[in-house]
Design a protein around this motif. Sequence first.
Motif, PDB file in Angstrom:
ATOM      1  N   ALA A  68       0.824  -1.209   0.000  1.00 23.30           N
ATOM      2  CA  ALA A  68       0.000   0.000   0.000  1.00 23.30           C
ATOM      3  C   ALA A  68       0.860   1.262   0.000  1.00 23.30           C
ATOM      4  O   ALA A  68       0.537   2.238  -0.690  1.00 23.30           O
ATOM      5  N   ALA A  69       1.964   1.251   0.749  1.00 23.29           N
ATOM      6  CA  ALA A  69       2.855   2.421   0.747  1.00 23.29           C
ATOM      7  C   ALA A  69       3.495   2.615  -0.619  1.00 23.29           C
ATOM      8  O   ALA A  69       3.690   3.761  -1.063  1.00 23.29           O
ATOM      9  N   GLU A  70       3.830   1.530  -1.310  1.00 25.97           N
ATOM     10  CA  GLU A  70       4.405   1.661  -2.652  1.00 25.97           C
ATOM     11  C   GLU A  70       3.390   2.239  -3.628  1.00 25.97           C
ATOM     12  O   GLU A  70       3.749   3.019  -4.521  1.00 25.97           O
ATOM     13  N   LEU A  94      -7.296   1.569  -3.513  1.00 24.95           N
ATOM     14  CA  LEU A  94      -6.916   1.555  -2.096  1.00 24.95           C
ATOM     15  C   LEU A  94      -7.917   2.335  -1.252  1.00 24.95           C
ATOM     16  O   LEU A  94      -8.322   1.900  -0.164  1.00 24.95           O
ATOM     17  N   LYS A  95      -8.329   3.488  -1.727  1.00 23.48           N
ATOM     18  CA  LYS A  95      -9.290   4.292  -0.957  1.00 23.48           C
ATOM     19  C   LYS A  95     -10.636   3.582  -0.857  1.00 23.48           C
ATOM     20  O   LYS A  95     -11.306   3.655   0.186  1.00 23.48           O
ATOM     21  N   VAL A 154      -0.721   6.811   5.609  1.00 20.24           N
ATOM     22  CA  VAL A 154      -0.213   8.040   4.990  1.00 20.24           C
ATOM     23  C   VAL A 154       0.556   8.868   6.007  1.00 20.24           C
ATOM     24  O   VAL A 154       1.616   9.432   5.714  1.00 20.24           O
ATOM     25  N   GLU A 155       0.057   8.934   7.221  1.00 18.26           N
ATOM     26  CA  GLU A 155       0.739   9.696   8.269  1.00 18.26           C
ATOM     27  C   GLU A 155       2.108   9.105   8.582  1.00 18.26           C
ATOM     28  O   GLU A 155       3.109   9.833   8.682  1.00 18.26           O
ATOM     29  N   ASP A 156       2.184   7.769   8.713  1.00 20.52           N
ATOM     30  CA  ASP A 156       3.480   7.126   8.976  1.00 20.52           C
ATOM     31  C   ASP A 156       4.428   7.281   7.794  1.00 20.52           C
ATOM     32  O   ASP A 156       5.635   7.430   7.982  1.00 20.52           O
ATOM     33  N   GLN A 171      10.118   3.767   0.806  1.00 23.25           N
ATOM     34  CA  GLN A 171       9.923   4.989   0.039  1.00 23.25           C
ATOM     35  C   GLN A 171      10.061   4.751  -1.461  1.00 23.25           C
ATOM     36  O   GLN A 171      10.128   5.693  -2.226  1.00 23.25           O
ATOM     37  N   GLU A 172      10.083   3.507  -1.872  1.00 24.05           N
ATOM     38  CA  GLU A 172      10.111   3.188  -3.293  1.00 24.05           C
ATOM     39  C   GLU A 172       8.696   3.181  -3.848  1.00 24.05           C
ATOM     40  O   GLU A 172       7.740   2.835  -3.159  1.00 24.05           O
ATOM     41  N   THR A 173       8.583   3.524  -5.116  1.00 27.03           N
ATOM     42  CA  THR A 173       7.296   3.433  -5.780  1.00 27.03           C
ATOM     43  C   THR A 173       7.052   2.008  -6.249  1.00 27.03           C
ATOM     44  O   THR A 173       7.977   1.196  -6.354  1.00 27.03           O
ATOM     45  N   LEU A 174       5.794   1.718  -6.550  1.00 31.97           N
ATOM     46  CA  LEU A 174       5.439   0.375  -6.989  1.00 31.97           C
ATOM     47  C   LEU A 174       6.125   0.026  -8.302  1.00 31.97           C
ATOM     48  O   LEU A 174       6.606  -1.101  -8.491  1.00 31.97           O
TER      49      LEU A 174
END
Length: 810
Positions: free
Chosen positions: A246-248, A263-264, A280-282, A504-507
Amino acid sequence: MDRLADEVLQIIFNEIDNPSSFVVVCKRFYAFSRDPYVRAHYFLSRYGSVQALYWALGRGQLITEQVLDVLLSSGAHLSRYLVQVAVHHYFRSLCPFIKTQWVRTLSLSTFGHFLKQSSERFEAINTAKGEDDGAVFRNFIRDSRRHPDRRGLATDTIAEILEKGKFIPFCSKDPIMAQFPLALSIEPRLLPLAIANGFRMDSRYRDFVFRRIFVRTQEHGAEDVLLNVRELCRLDASMFVSRTVAAEVLMEAESNRAGYAALKTLDRDGGLRFSLASLVEDLVKSFIRFHSITTSSIEASLSYLWKDFPSQNPVAQLVMLLTIFISCPKATADTLHISLERLNLTPVSSEQIALVLLSPFVEQFSSILQYARVYCEIGDDMAFSSFLADVAVRCLEVSSKGNMLRSMCEDHPSLMDDIQFAAATKYRLTVEDLPTPEQRKECPAFAGKLCRDLYYFNLEVALATQEFDVAGLEGSPSRGDEMGIRPPCEGAISAESFLGDIGQETLSQVVSRDELLPQRKRPPWLSIRTDVSFRPPFLADLRPVGIWIRSQFGRRHIVTATFMNHAVVNDNHMILQHYLSGPLIVPVTLYHFKMLAHMGRAPNYQLFQAIKNGAGFFFSDSDYLKHPDIEVKRETPCTETMPSGTVKDSSSIEPPSSSSLTMSSAPPTRKRLHRSAAATVKSYAYAQSDSDDGTPTLGAMSDSGRGTRTVESNLQLWIKHLSALQKDEIKKFNEKKRHPEQSNLSGPKPRTVKSDFLRTLATGLRELRQLESSRKLLAHIPAVPDESSGSDDDEYLCPKRPSKRRKTFS
């Protein structure tokens, strides 16, 4: 052993890698090992049902028709793909991933029985080269990278080879093993068929599968992503979208809008095991310690997320402030205010501005100070001066702020007095402030506030002074921490760690890197993560604060002495190398060794090297701070230095006699002095020139009023006082060893060992004593007698010793 039951022997037999030596122990073991049931279950217990048949076919001397029947009847998985590869290999066709003899070790009758059993299970087996089930599966994976209109292989074909051909990679050497989870991401409905063939979904496969689902959103849309995700989660309870994936997706939310929308929707419908707002905050908070916050792409990505998921967390707000101020280093106050209002970050307090200036990645501060004077209620000169002084003092604790402090002091010279006052009061280190080795938690983690490691930035301390809530920092990634921040509870396992760490990498970056890796050697789900944040954290012309302090205040200043104390305690190699190199070094004192002895830490080797190079002896920094900083010449290896602190008043000491100075400074000549000259010398005297202030000093010890004096060199003084310190520490160690119950340690008493300080000091003292011995030998080289000398040297000739044997006369 003869009385053991057969079940026990079976367990022992299964645990042996090569049982050939075990079976020849006795006749019973040999007969036991020939049982087809024992041999079949040996492969099943060691390799599992999926790979048991593959490993059994490679042991032709052990496999018989009966063993094959027991294997197939006991649950060993047989796929049509295995039969096709075995036929190719047995008849000498090339199988790239099989380098051994494998099925060629089987007898013809045994292999024929294997083919008969296979033909009874599968109606038709296509043994043509390039048309086996593995080739069909590889074509399906290759076509999945193309546009849907250009794909030539339907999903029903793969479902047929899974259902009727019982297809599954039969060994770990097969490259299809690394590609098999990819089929599940292409078509989740294949998962039940794969599970029926023995496939077990591992957590390592999970992220890999979901990455492929979200990365294909550009051709399918958010609805297809939602359908695949929900279908996978329905078919297997262990499948869920982790925080990592999800972060990616969030990192490329602006370019991958379909995945972001999916995701939303999942978050709104309860399809995620975590809150998307907290994620998102983390994710935003994790950038507080990484240099990637200075890039424009990160600024755009975080701003896009912040509009949908704003947060009241102070760390997250600080990150967003940094993105604005760093991206616009020369903007006006009004321009910066408009950008902050767009993200709903106003009003900005003066403390938030101070934390922005404290960031290791901020060097240009003019626009930030201008904004603070206009919009942060510190417009008057007195308040602004107080604010600037507080920021300058707090910047001393951030090691990368040398260039910024230099510019601030050039613009505001009054800051020099504030820095000097803080160094003399707030940051002075004493032995009482340091923990002892008995404090097992505090002592290893203790670090001086100044001269820390270059990549260390204690954000928790900076925010705790303002009573901010920093508990949320635990959810940020501790892996690859660029600024050296450690989570408060490293051993605790939280729910966030179970749901996956965030990076911090993108998908797209993760998927592209996985495709470039050699799939046979490293499966994609085991690839090493290399975040874009792992780049050089600072600029090339970075100047640490400790180096700027040395150049600004000089080597004999209370500020430099304070930084030197912190550098010694923190073992900062860079600062110590700068302070102790060259002819004008920052003085080393005995107090440095006492601090390290109190903590049990090993002294840096550069301290001993400075002593070898002629550093003067001082008990503490107060001994040399009262003397001016005078440049001295580099001394020759044969001379030593005397500490100016050992001489209270140079005028009260009698000047050395001419004979002693002649002996110490004049080079040895070939003509010896009169024997009576040696009677006035108690010890060899060196010509002294203090390495710090250049004033010649001598000891005050005299020999019954005579003209020569006994002098202790700086090296001798260091050896003398370090030896005394070593004796004291050894005495404490022996006391602790004799009375372990006096220690404050709870639980079982550990073994008492010498501290790192004692071990390192013993080595350093041994080298110093060897250097002193070599210098004494150099200084006392006997002169070679001159054969052409006159009769003055006759008195130095030793008289011939009379013979002890009594002479007899005839």
